[in-house]
Write a protein that holds these residues in place. Sequence first.
Motif: not given
Lengths: 331, 331, 331, 331
Positions: D74-84
């Motif tokens: 889940t890391h990639v998606d969650l990092i992206r979501a948080a950065v977004d």
Amino acid sequence: MTKFAMIGAGRIAATHARSFQDIDEAELIIVADPFAEAAQRIAAKTGAKASSDALGAIRNPDVEAVLICSPTATHVDLIRAAVDAGKAVLCEKPVDLDLGLASQLEASVPKDARVMMGFNRRFDPSFAQVNARVQKGELGKLEQVVVISRDPAPQSPEYVKTSGGIFKDMTIHDFDMVRFFLPDIVEVEAMGQNVIDPALIELEDFDGVMVTLRSASGAMATIINSRRAVFGYDQRLEVFGERGMLQAHNQLPTSVRSYGADHAEQTETYLHFFLQRYREAYACELKAFVDTLNGGGSFSPSLSDGVAALRLAVAAMQSARSGRRVEVASV
Amino acid sequence: MTKFAMIGAGRIAATHARSFQDIDEAELIIVADPFAEAAQRIAAKTGAKASSDALGAIRNPDVEAVLICSPTATHVDLIRAAVDAGKAVLCEKPVDLDLGLASQLEASVPKDARVMMGFNRRFDPSFAQVNARVQKGELGKLEQVVVISRDPAPQSPEYVKTSGGIFKDMTIHDFDMVRFFLPDIVEVEAMGQNVIDPALIELEDFDGVMVTLRSASGAMATIINSRRAVFGYDQRLEVFGERGMLQAHNQLPTSVRSYGADHAEQTETYLHFFLQRYREAYACELKAFVDTLNGGGSFSPSLSDGVAALRLAVAAMQSARSGRRVEVASV
Amino acid sequence: MTKFAMIGAGRIAATHARSFQDIDEAELIIVADPFAEAAQRIAAKTGAKASSDALGAIRNPDVEAVLICSPTATHVDLIRAAVDAGKAVLCEKPVDLDLGLASQLEASVPKDARVMMGFNRRFDPSFAQVNARVQKGELGKLEQVVVISRDPAPQSPEYVKTSGGIFKDMTIHDFDMVRFFLPDIVEVEAMGQNVIDPALIELEDFDGVMVTLRSASGAMATIINSRRAVFGYDQRLEVFGERGMLQAHNQLPTSVRSYGADHAEQTETYLHFFLQRYREAYACELKAFVDTLNGGGSFSPSLSDGVAALRLAVAAMQSARSGRRVEVASV
Amino acid sequence: MTKFAMIGAGRIAATHARSFQDIDEAELIIVADPFAEAAQRIAAKTGAKASSDALGAIRNPDVEAVLICSPTATHVDLIRAAVDAGKAVLCEKPVDLDLGLASQLEASVPKDARVMMGFNRRFDPSFAQVNARVQKGELGKLEQVVVISRDPAPQSPEYVKTSGGIFKDMTIHDFDMVRFFLPDIVEVEAMGQNVIDPALIELEDFDGVMVTLRSASGAMATIINSRRAVFGYDQRLEVFGERGMLQAHNQLPTSVRSYGADHAEQTETYLHFFLQRYREAYACELKAFVDTLNGGGSFSPSLSDGVAALRLAVAAMQSARSGRRVEVASV
């Protein structure tokens, strides 16, 4: 009382000469060196006769065993001469710098020739004890061996020109130490670096190396070398297995520890170099040779062990230069 | 969930307040200190109520246990008040500076009063483990105990004026540590020195002491104290018996060791003082108190242990001044 | 080349004989012992002449220095004979078991008599280094000395009957070690215990002692002794001062450490006893004696140092029995 | 006061939740985990709100920073979501098991995205101190790094099936540790072994590896891994340079050492596993993240550091399988 001739009268010869004092069953009767003064210096302290004739000394009918401490280039011929003369031999490492010559010698001497190679570190009381405990099964199946070996100060480029380079003059001890635990090394991988003395680059040698080895048993080993450690001669061993680990740590000149406003538990730097660090090992080595002479059993480390260590040195250099893992059998 | 009142809001109180975070079975509900700001500072972090009324806090019907961290001079009265109110007590050492007052308190509280003295070092994981292994018989018969305890930097003469002097403010911890292993001390011999701060001479106190103690069992103990150790807080224990020895060594801030051209195996200086060194001990102490409250058993170290350590401090000062061995029973 | 006679041919004599091998400036020419076989055994290994006539050996005109390794009871007479004959003397400790006799000897020999007492531990490389660093001021003002000294296994009651007891046969080394750092001890306080062998109680001796000493400088020292330490010969020194601390730790046979499912960092037990632990110290001691003979300077430790250590032994026994601090000057 | 959401409520999440107690500048306000009970358990101890909606938590306008402790996938998606969502991110390692996905993420987030990867060992006080001293130049030019890292007990084959294998789940920490000192690794050479659990052979994974790495600076590094060390979690670092060496040794639960008839200086086995050994590191990591958030500066280790470690894992596996040295740039 086994009578010895010693060929060579340099630094290590002087160390060996000292060791005879503590061995009741052996006597040094001849020291032969072309440099008469050196031979006489040792002779004066031991009661041995000085000579400049190595072959004469080897063939002297009173001589039963020959201790070869002369330059590497003479080892093959002297071993052969001594074996031909029916004498037992303890020869300083390496057999030769040329693997071909060393292998030829190995192939040509009789199987029962009494030859032992002077890998003195096997007789260091700490390393020897680790080995003995491993042999008794204390660690269960052996899995990993780590040898860290760093010299206190770099050798001169002149030394390196004739030494055969780091793998043959320095790592060779560590190859033998790995083989002390894992005699059947099948693969070697090595990386070298030049971070101390740029003069070595021209000589195509390294001043630091890291070598990984694989044993037929599945165990692996690492050797870490550097030509310079400012805190002294860094000589450590770690043997790791399924039931635990044994380490041999560095050795200190005294047991003193100091504490001050900016430090605690501080020791001195380590014993400076091999004649200090391995003094006891040299004595134990000579004793082991004499004990085998008198008590029977096979000489260990053998001439084949000497050749095997040299083969690993060659394999490591091939790997370091090619960037490929090298099969020992292919060398 | 045992509800606590804490009396006092100083440095040690803050440490105890922190420990509540890790103890599921206890809750700090009141912090009482005449200095309102200090009480509020702790209250803010813990959810406890701040108060300036110590006796009110002790008598608060919600409060089941009282943690006394106020100045020494208040201990006797507060312990008595808490015991009278039927509350369990964990009180910082010492009971009092006056052995008479402390003994009176000991004599006057009911035998089953739930009072524990905060000799936190008994709960240090290292010292506690040594004790547990000794209790299990690992060393056979106990023969010798050595306690080396040196502060990192001297206290001011002002502190010493009210502290009761080195035996009562510093050695008292070590007396208790000796009694942790040898509870029945019968004789004390002490020598004191003044080598750090001449101001102490006028106060008739010492800045270093060496104390020898004899147990009814025949075992002996030595305590070595100094008010100053430039390399940090020096806290060591050695327990020696017929079958071996257990030591608790000093503790380092990190596991880093450095090696250079003039040293090897060097560590940092030790953790600076008791709040760092014994942080975990304070937490374990509070946990042990709560566990005894809930699980039953006798509180240890007890009020009597507190009085006994104080008695040794008095005996040691008598011996240091008179040059005679002092029978503890005579004090 | 200084020519030596050695009086006595026991265990320590054999150790000394070995040391001559490494000292170019000295030669052992006579070994005298009433037990001819022992003398001959040493003679055979060294080229010295065996004799049964101690006085003859001392007075032999070729002999310049006398090494006295005979039983304690002969020391005073042999030292006197050697001094009278104008020979330099290195005598094993103690001077005598009787403080009066030893003091008489001290008073009667000329001030410039060349006599050195064999407190070999001062020459142990670790203890010697600690002393040298203290002399150079590394610790600033010296404040506390701790000597922990435990034998691996108790002596027989028979030995104790003639040895003079624990203070004179064992602690005397530690008294000298304390005096190595704090030569001017003014007060002694001692406590003894009987926890190992009840047979010693009848002999009015102890099997463990703790001694506290005060120097004229204000520094204090503690000695902790036991007749038995199952983990080997426990020989430690801690010297503590205003600017730090120096320790000499115990010494291990090898540098091996083991790790298993129930332990880590485990070493072997310590070197078993004094001939192993202090082998190098004996060699350095003889070397120091020869160097002083040739290079001049005063012999240290001196005959007076020998008497001073004996005086502390007497003072300690007085204190242990009386329970009072004893002024050394009063003994 | 930075407000945090934590995504994931497992073992490491619980450790992080504890760390908030000691950080005055941060507050955990939401814990989101699909497993509601786990989220509530942490919420109950911290005053945070429990949630099962990770994206909701991330996008919650009160939340300024996101702590990602959810499964690797889940890391990639969650990092992206948080950065977004403009939030700062502290994400447990690894970025992903797939180097391509991780690299894409790295390429797609803005250069100034506030993302820190949870390579917690960089914040271990011992390793951090070694690094700080190296940065200050204490060792001069860095020449060799040795990382020994062995788990106390092997993971199950099930774990390995989803973990990405030893290089990605275990060695990745050591790759990052090497990069902490030598960020610019250009070549990798690796050898793997199967000596513990034959089940791994089918999974084409190893249970022990030795990796050699070369830095653009000429320095080399070795990593030694094993899935099993019966004496505890073996975590050591050695950094060697032209002017000396710094080591971080293993850490012991207590400072107790035992001595008996067959051993000396024995310690307990090491702290068992990473939650114990690196507890303080987790706290320091969170503190460093908060400090960077508040104080500015770049987040380190960065998302790129996370990708770089993963790249070394891929290179090592290529080398281990091919027997060739792998250029990192080629991966």
